[in-house]
Design a protein around this motif. Structure first.
Motif, PDB file in Angstrom:
ATOM      1  N   ALA A 173      83.747  52.906  72.881  1.00  0.00           N
ATOM      2  CA  ALA A 173      84.107  52.342  71.564  1.00  0.00           C
ATOM      3  C   ALA A 173      85.388  51.787  71.786  1.00  0.00           C
ATOM      4  N   LEU A 174      86.367  52.002  72.849  1.00  0.00           N
ATOM      5  CA  LEU A 174      87.608  51.232  72.915  1.00  0.00           C
ATOM      6  C   LEU A 174      87.089  50.077  73.596  1.00  0.00           C
ATOM      7  N   LEU A 179      84.340  43.059  74.281  1.00  0.00           N
ATOM      8  CA  LEU A 179      82.994  42.306  74.567  1.00  0.00           C
ATOM      9  C   LEU A 179      82.544  41.124  73.788  1.00  0.00           C
ATOM     10  N   ALA A 180      83.213  41.060  72.873  1.00  0.00           N
ATOM     11  CA  ALA A 180      82.527  39.840  71.913  1.00  0.00           C
ATOM     12  C   ALA A 180      82.779  38.407  72.699  1.00  0.00           C
ATOM     13  N   ALA A 188      83.452  42.656  82.713  1.00  0.00           N
ATOM     14  CA  ALA A 188      83.198  44.160  82.678  1.00  0.00           C
ATOM     15  C   ALA A 188      81.916  44.432  83.210  1.00  0.00           C
ATOM     16  N   LEU A 189      80.877  43.685  83.063  1.00  0.00           N
ATOM     17  CA  LEU A 189      79.689  43.964  84.023  1.00  0.00           C
ATOM     18  C   LEU A 189      79.991  43.966  85.446  1.00  0.00           C
ATOM     19  N   LEU A 190      80.700  42.880  86.069  1.00  0.00           N
ATOM     20  CA  LEU A 190      81.013  42.904  87.537  1.00  0.00           C
ATOM     21  C   LEU A 190      81.730  44.195  87.791  1.00  0.00           C
ATOM     22  N   GLY A 191      82.685  44.654  87.010  1.00  0.00           N
ATOM     23  CA  GLY A 191      83.347  45.619  87.088  1.00  0.00           C
ATOM     24  C   GLY A 191      82.769  46.805  87.226  1.00  0.00           C
ATOM     25  N   ALA A 192      81.739  46.928  86.093  1.00  0.00           N
ATOM     26  CA  ALA A 192      80.805  48.353  86.384  1.00  0.00           C
ATOM     27  C   ALA A 192      79.998  48.186  87.588  1.00  0.00           C
ATOM     28  N   LEU A 222      89.634  34.566  80.570  1.00  0.00           N
ATOM     29  CA  LEU A 222      89.929  35.626  79.663  1.00  0.00           C
ATOM     30  C   LEU A 222      90.766  35.319  78.435  1.00  0.00           C
ATOM     31  N   ARG A 223      90.309  35.839  77.403  1.00  0.00           N
ATOM     32  CA  ARG A 223      90.928  35.613  75.881  1.00  0.00           C
ATOM     33  C   ARG A 223      92.212  36.357  75.998  1.00  0.00           C
TER      34      ARG A 223
END
Length: 226
Positions: A173-174, A179-180, A188-192, A222-223
């Motif tokens: 949730a955080l 992710l928008a 995030a995907l690469l980190g996962a 990154l924004r």
């Protein structure tokens, strides 16, 4: 004094109340899961009083319960709370006054407190919103953590209630709002992927920290937080 607490406006007061209800449920889950996982009752209670950061608390306790080293648990919490550095700059105007007031105010800083404060431009309304939200969340969070920890003794296996899903659910949730942004999603995907690949090779907690390397190729895109 009563007019001061009404200063934020009815809509903001309603939203603060709703956030308090949600935080009460999450806090109770945190206390119950920490105690049922084998930690003494004073650990989640003291952490809530001294740290007062839901995401960091869940992450640190999650690492500890998974068998991770204390240093890894602390480092994970610190990384999550690093976002408070720009938060402090954004609401610095409401933290003026004596040193004790600034220290207390900085301790009450949360995502919700900052978000509600940034709704307003008027200095008086910003200050009232910050302190009302911060104090309300602090009281609700700590009471709910205590009640959840006490209830864990009566319930026994809280995992039977599905509360074990609270750790990933709260962290998800955080993360979801961020992710928008496409570069953030890719990072995030690469980190996962890095964390999953490193899990069989490293002690618990370290794969999560290693996954931060995924930010490096995406930093220029990154924004920045608004």
């Amino acid at each position: 004094m009563s007019s001061f607490w009404r200063t934020p406006g009815r809509a903001t007061l309603r939203d603060i109340a709703l956030v308090c209800v949600a935080d009460a449920l999450v806090g109770a889950s945190f206390g119950a899961l920490a105690v049922s996982g084998g930690l003494p009752l004073w650990v989640p209670v003291a952490m809530s009083l001294l740290v007062f950061a839901g995401g960091a608390q869940f992450a640190a306790i999650g690492v500890a319960l998974a068998g991770g080293a204390p240093l890894a648990a602390v480092a994970t919490g610190l990384v999550l709370n690093a976002r408070h550095l720009p938060f402090g700059l954004a609401v610095a105007d409401v933290l003026s006054g004596p040193r004790w007031a600034r220290l207390l105010g900085s301790h009450l800083m949360t995502d919700e407190t900052v978000a509600f404060t940034l709704r307003h431009d008027d200095p008086v309304r910003r200050r009232a919103t910050y302190w009302l939200c911060g104090l309300a969340l602090f009281v609700v969070w700590n009471l709910s953590v205590l009640l959840g920890a006490l209830a864990a003794h009566a319930v026994g296996d809280v995992n039977a209630l599905g509360l074990d899903a609270a750790f990933p659910a709260v962290l998800l949730a955080l993360v979801l709002p961020a992710l928008a942004d496409r570069p953030t999603r890719h990072a995030a995907l690469l980190g996962a992927l890095i964390a999953v690949a490193a899990t069989p090779l490293l002690p618990p907690g370290l794969p999560v920290l290693l996954s931060l390397l995924a930010l490096v190729p995406f930093l220029p895109r990154l924004r920045a937080p608004s």
